[in-house]
Design a protein around this motif. Structure first.
Motif, PDB file in Angstrom:
ATOM      1  N   TYR A  25     110.148 -19.981  59.413  1.00  9.14           N
ATOM      2  CA  TYR A  25     110.121 -19.229  58.165  1.00  9.14           C
ATOM      3  C   TYR A  25     108.914 -19.683  57.347  1.00  9.14           C
ATOM      4  CZ  TYR A  25     112.246 -23.442  56.173  1.00  9.14           C
ATOM      5  OH  TYR A  25     112.493 -24.729  55.782  1.00  9.14           O
ATOM      6  N   GLN A  41     110.572 -16.900  52.839  1.00 13.64           N
ATOM      7  CA  GLN A  41     110.588 -15.615  53.534  1.00 13.64           C
ATOM      8  C   GLN A  41     111.109 -15.867  54.943  1.00 13.64           C
ATOM      9  OE1 GLN A  41     109.540 -12.649  51.934  1.00 13.64           O
ATOM     10  NE2 GLN A  41     110.568 -11.699  53.666  1.00 13.64           N
ATOM     11  N   THR A  44     112.799 -10.534  57.196  1.00 13.84           N
ATOM     12  CA  THR A  44     112.646  -9.576  56.099  1.00 13.84           C
ATOM     13  C   THR A  44     113.408 -10.011  54.847  1.00 13.84           C
ATOM     14  OG1 THR A  44     114.528  -8.276  56.900  1.00 13.84           O
ATOM     15  CG2 THR A  44     112.338  -7.635  57.688  1.00 13.84           C
ATOM     16  N   THR A  45     114.099 -11.143  54.923  1.00 13.24           N
ATOM     17  CA  THR A  45     114.899 -11.630  53.799  1.00 13.24           C
ATOM     18  C   THR A  45     114.114 -12.621  52.956  1.00 13.24           C
ATOM     19  OG1 THR A  45     116.898 -11.379  55.115  1.00 13.24           O
ATOM     20  CG2 THR A  45     117.053 -12.778  53.167  1.00 13.24           C
ATOM     21  N   LYS A  46     114.147 -12.426  51.641  1.00 11.28           N
ATOM     22  CA  LYS A  46     113.492 -13.346  50.718  1.00 11.28           C
ATOM     23  C   LYS A  46     114.557 -14.099  49.933  1.00 11.28           C
ATOM     24  CE  LYS A  46     109.745 -12.175  48.509  1.00 11.28           C
ATOM     25  NZ  LYS A  46     108.811 -11.567  47.551  1.00 11.28           N
ATOM     26  N   SER A  48     115.013 -17.436  47.124  1.00 13.30           N
ATOM     27  CA  SER A  48     114.228 -18.265  46.205  1.00 13.30           C
ATOM     28  C   SER A  48     115.148 -19.267  45.523  1.00 13.30           C
ATOM     29  CB  SER A  48     113.482 -17.410  45.180  1.00 13.30           C
ATOM     30  OG  SER A  48     114.358 -16.589  44.470  1.00 13.30           O
TER      31      SER A  48
END
Length: 137
Positions: A25, A41, A44-46, A48
């Motif tokens: 990642y 990231q 396609t998943t973010k 935080s």
């Protein structure tokens, strides 16, 4: 120190592997976010987390003084007591709750943040297939 790429900026993110080594990642610091964020990231998943988690986790581990299990868990699942994941959600941590910033994606702290601390030379991190632990250096 692990082998990793990048400088940790949005233009040149760190390219890291999860502790078991099964997934790669990208991570970067976003100091312009409110609050400043560590952005992961994963495909396609973010996800935080509050950027201060790096210093807070390192300080907690130094005070703990021993190996601590990671205890990786999704947000919808409870974190095992006494783990890094449980600490990252606890009401008595330095931010008074979740370090994760995106509702529904606040979990998995123990999967994505520890390799950042390892890359920065702040911790020792195990890389077994399961039940990994970390400790401050």
């Amino acid at each position: 120190m692990p082998d990793f790429q990048g400088s940790g900026t949005a233009e040149d993110p760190w390219v890291l592997n999860t502790p078991p080594g099964g997934s790669q990642y990208q991570v970067h610091r976003d100091e312009t976010a409110e609050p400043p964020a560590l952005v992961c990231q994963v495909g396609t998943t973010k996800l935080s987390y509050q950027l201060r988690c790096i210093d807070d986790l390192h300080a907690m581990l130094k005070a703990y003084g021993d190996w601590m299990p990671l205890g990786n868990a999704d947000e919808q699942k409870p974190a095992a007591p006494g783990t890094v994941e449980a600490w990252a959600r606890a009401d008595d941590n330095p931010v008074g709750g979740w370090y994760g910033l995106r509702k529904g994606y606040r979990g998995r702290f123990a999967n994505y943040v520890p390799p950042v601390l390892e890359a920065l030379g702040l911790v020792e991190l195990e890389h077994n297939a399961r039940n990994n632990r970390m400790r401050a250096l």
